[in-house]
Design an enzyme around this catalytic site. Sequence first.
Site, mmCIF file in Angstrom:
data_model
loop_
_atom_site.group_PDB
_atom_site.id
_atom_site.type_symbol
_atom_site.label_atom_id
_atom_site.label_comp_id
_atom_site.label_asym_id
_atom_site.label_seq_id
_atom_site.Cartn_x
_atom_site.Cartn_y
_atom_site.Cartn_z
ATOM 1 N N GLY A 44 -10.236 -39.145 -5.026
ATOM 2 C CA GLY A 44 -11.310 -39.339 -4.975
ATOM 3 C C GLY A 44 -11.642 -40.507 -6.071
ATOM 4 O O GLY A 44 -12.752 -41.150 -5.363
ATOM 5 N N CYS A 45 -11.022 -40.848 -6.850
ATOM 6 C CA CYS A 45 -11.287 -41.424 -7.915
ATOM 7 C C CYS A 45 -11.424 -42.574 -7.716
ATOM 8 O O CYS A 45 -11.928 -43.369 -7.845
ATOM 9 C CB CYS A 45 -11.091 -41.200 -9.146
ATOM 10 S SG CYS A 45 -10.784 -39.865 -10.195
#
Length: 157
Positions: A44-45
């Site tokens: 996600g990052c």
Amino acid sequence: MSVSIGQPVPDFTATATGDTTVTLSELKGRQVVVYFYPKASTPGCTTEGGDFRDRREAFDAANTVILGVSRDGIRAQVNFKAKQDFNFELVSDKDETVCGIFDVIKLKKLYGKEHLGIERSTFLIDAEGRLAREWRGVKVPGHAQEVLEAAQALHAG
């Protein structure tokens, strides 16, 4: 205590990639996006950082600096930035100074265990150093575009 909309953001200095330190007050005159992410090099990052990276020219045109912040050490941040070809600095906030200003450390659950971690959050600071917008509990898809549109609107006055 966290900063609220319309209030000046307390000054901070933090270690960043590119052998730099970032001092908020030195960015006065430019808008600043400070986005907090839980951990470098996680899916996600990585997606979120890529979305900001791909919009960098448009942020520049809106007189807006992008800063990514997590509690990872500087080496992890440097590796993450290099591997993903991020065109903005990442801040290492191991002592949680910057996290504390924005109150992003929250009790989270992972695999049934509770721990304190960064809640994915983004803040837009105006050119005078006041908090203009905040997004908490961010979902990655579409987020960088929403932040860009807010920065463009703020810049246009």
